[in-house]
Design a protein around this motif. Structure first.
Motif, PDB file in Angstrom:
ATOM      1  N   LEU A  11       0.784  -1.088  -0.123  1.00 36.46           N
ATOM      2  CA  LEU A  11       0.046   0.102  -0.024  1.00 36.46           C
ATOM      3  C   LEU A  11       0.637   1.104   0.090  1.00 36.46           C
ATOM      4  O   LEU A  11       0.550   2.374  -0.508  1.00 36.46           O
ATOM      5  CB  LEU A  11      -0.996  -0.173   1.086  1.00 36.46           C
ATOM      6  CG  LEU A  11      -2.137  -1.201   1.318  1.00 36.46           C
ATOM      7  CD1 LEU A  11      -2.919  -0.883   2.228  1.00 36.46           C
ATOM      8  CD2 LEU A  11      -3.062  -0.764   0.048  1.00 36.46           C
ATOM      9  N   PHE A  12       1.925   1.343   0.475  1.00 36.69           N
ATOM     10  CA  PHE A  12       2.973   2.264   0.799  1.00 36.69           C
ATOM     11  C   PHE A  12       3.426   2.621  -0.632  1.00 36.69           C
ATOM     12  O   PHE A  12       3.420   3.833  -1.110  1.00 36.69           O
ATOM     13  CB  PHE A  12       3.788   2.007   1.627  1.00 36.69           C
ATOM     14  CG  PHE A  12       4.775   3.225   1.824  1.00 36.69           C
ATOM     15  CD1 PHE A  12       4.578   4.547   2.397  1.00 36.69           C
ATOM     16  CD2 PHE A  12       6.223   3.124   1.421  1.00 36.69           C
ATOM     17  CE1 PHE A  12       5.463   5.572   2.629  1.00 36.69           C
ATOM     18  CE2 PHE A  12       7.112   4.390   1.608  1.00 36.69           C
ATOM     19  CZ  PHE A  12       6.770   5.496   2.026  1.00 36.69           C
ATOM     20  N   VAL A  13       3.808   1.519  -1.220  1.00 33.94           N
ATOM     21  CA  VAL A  13       4.435   1.737  -2.688  1.00 33.94           C
ATOM     22  C   VAL A  13       3.275   2.304  -3.703  1.00 33.94           C
ATOM     23  O   VAL A  13       3.661   2.910  -4.609  1.00 33.94           O
ATOM     24  CB  VAL A  13       4.992   0.472  -3.091  1.00 33.94           C
ATOM     25  CG1 VAL A  13       5.524   0.441  -4.681  1.00 33.94           C
ATOM     26  CG2 VAL A  13       6.455   0.044  -2.527  1.00 33.94           C
ATOM     27  N   VAL A  14       2.419   1.493  -3.670  1.00 31.98           N
ATOM     28  CA  VAL A  14       1.310   2.240  -4.291  1.00 31.98           C
ATOM     29  C   VAL A  14       0.940   3.681  -4.110  1.00 31.98           C
ATOM     30  O   VAL A  14       0.477   4.374  -5.031  1.00 31.98           O
ATOM     31  CB  VAL A  14      -0.096   1.284  -4.356  1.00 31.98           C
ATOM     32  CG1 VAL A  14      -1.553   1.967  -4.877  1.00 31.98           C
ATOM     33  CG2 VAL A  14       0.159  -0.151  -4.746  1.00 31.98           C
ATOM     34  N   SER A  15       0.679   4.198  -3.053  1.00 34.39           N
ATOM     35  CA  SER A  15       0.594   5.569  -2.601  1.00 34.39           C
ATOM     36  C   SER A  15       1.580   6.395  -3.124  1.00 34.39           C
ATOM     37  O   SER A  15       1.372   7.538  -3.564  1.00 34.39           O
ATOM     38  CB  SER A  15       0.511   5.655  -1.321  1.00 34.39           C
ATOM     39  OG  SER A  15       1.493   5.688  -0.511  1.00 34.39           O
ATOM     40  N   LEU A  16       2.973   6.044  -2.999  1.00 34.97           N
ATOM     41  CA  LEU A  16       3.899   6.852  -3.593  1.00 34.97           C
ATOM     42  C   LEU A  16       4.020   6.956  -5.019  1.00 34.97           C
ATOM     43  O   LEU A  16       4.027   7.946  -5.766  1.00 34.97           O
ATOM     44  CB  LEU A  16       5.338   6.110  -3.421  1.00 34.97           C
ATOM     45  CG  LEU A  16       5.795   6.104  -1.744  1.00 34.97           C
ATOM     46  CD1 LEU A  16       7.040   5.485  -1.640  1.00 34.97           C
ATOM     47  CD2 LEU A  16       5.999   7.841  -1.474  1.00 34.97           C
ATOM     48  N   VAL A  17       3.542   5.688  -6.113  1.00 38.74           N
ATOM     49  CA  VAL A  17       3.343   5.808  -7.210  1.00 38.74           C
ATOM     50  C   VAL A  17       2.183   6.749  -7.690  1.00 38.74           C
ATOM     51  O   VAL A  17       2.388   7.548  -8.555  1.00 38.74           O
ATOM     52  CB  VAL A  17       3.223   4.280  -7.940  1.00 38.74           C
ATOM     53  CG1 VAL A  17       2.890   4.383  -9.202  1.00 38.74           C
ATOM     54  CG2 VAL A  17       4.649   3.554  -7.648  1.00 38.74           C
ATOM     55  N   ALA A  18       1.039   6.684  -7.031  1.00 37.28           N
ATOM     56  CA  ALA A  18      -0.029   7.386  -7.192  1.00 37.28           C
ATOM     57  C   ALA A  18       0.415   8.765  -7.028  1.00 37.28           C
ATOM     58  O   ALA A  18       0.113   9.711  -7.852  1.00 37.28           O
ATOM     59  CB  ALA A  18      -1.241   7.021  -6.209  1.00 37.28           C
ATOM     60  N   ARG A  19       1.027   8.978  -6.075  1.00 37.67           N
ATOM     61  CA  ARG A  19       1.342  10.738  -5.863  1.00 37.67           C
ATOM     62  C   ARG A  19       2.178  11.113  -6.929  1.00 37.67           C
ATOM     63  O   ARG A  19       2.261  12.356  -7.041  1.00 37.67           O
ATOM     64  CB  ARG A  19       2.123  10.621  -4.308  1.00 37.67           C
ATOM     65  CG  ARG A  19       2.456  12.065  -4.070  1.00 37.67           C
ATOM     66  CD  ARG A  19       2.692  12.065  -2.493  1.00 37.67           C
ATOM     67  NE  ARG A  19       2.283  13.558  -2.174  1.00 37.67           N
ATOM     68  CZ  ARG A  19       1.701  13.883  -1.088  1.00 37.67           C
ATOM     69  NH1 ARG A  19       1.501  12.906  -0.136  1.00 37.67           N
ATOM     70  NH2 ARG A  19       1.628  14.924  -0.790  1.00 37.67           N
ATOM     71  N   ALA A  20       3.262  10.148  -7.366  1.00 36.59           N
ATOM     72  CA  ALA A  20       4.142  10.665  -8.311  1.00 36.59           C
ATOM     73  C   ALA A  20       3.549  10.718  -9.607  1.00 36.59           C
ATOM     74  O   ALA A  20       4.047  11.805 -10.416  1.00 36.59           O
ATOM     75  CB  ALA A  20       5.052   9.548  -8.577  1.00 36.59           C
ATOM     76  N   VAL A  21       2.599  10.059  -9.963  1.00 34.31           N
ATOM     77  CA  VAL A  21       1.634  10.337 -11.084  1.00 34.31           C
ATOM     78  C   VAL A  21       1.000  11.522 -11.094  1.00 34.31           C
ATOM     79  O   VAL A  21       0.647  12.147 -12.204  1.00 34.31           O
ATOM     80  CB  VAL A  21       0.703   9.047 -11.305  1.00 34.31           C
ATOM     81  CG1 VAL A  21      -0.226   9.040 -12.524  1.00 34.31           C
ATOM     82  CG2 VAL A  21       1.761   7.594 -11.735  1.00 34.31           C
TER      83      VAL A  21
END
Length: 53
Positions: free
Chosen positions: A41-51
């Protein structure tokens, strides 16, 4: 989520010290699952924020 993983890890350590192997193993397994869910979930949130930008 990370707090729950740490809680189950501490329960596993206490159970292992007191000799409750089954409870210690189950708690350690739950802690491991929760930790990996937290990481995903942490990695998904980081990717979503970067996108988003």
């Amino acid at each position: 989520m990370l707090g729950w993983a740490l809680t189950f890890f501490i329960v596993a350590l206490i159970a292992a010290v007191l000799g409750f192997g089954g409870i210690a193993g189950a708690s350690a397994g739950i802690a491991q699952i929760l930790f990996f869910v937290f990481l995903v979930l942490f990695v998904v949130s980081l990717v979503a924020r970067a996108v988003r930008g």
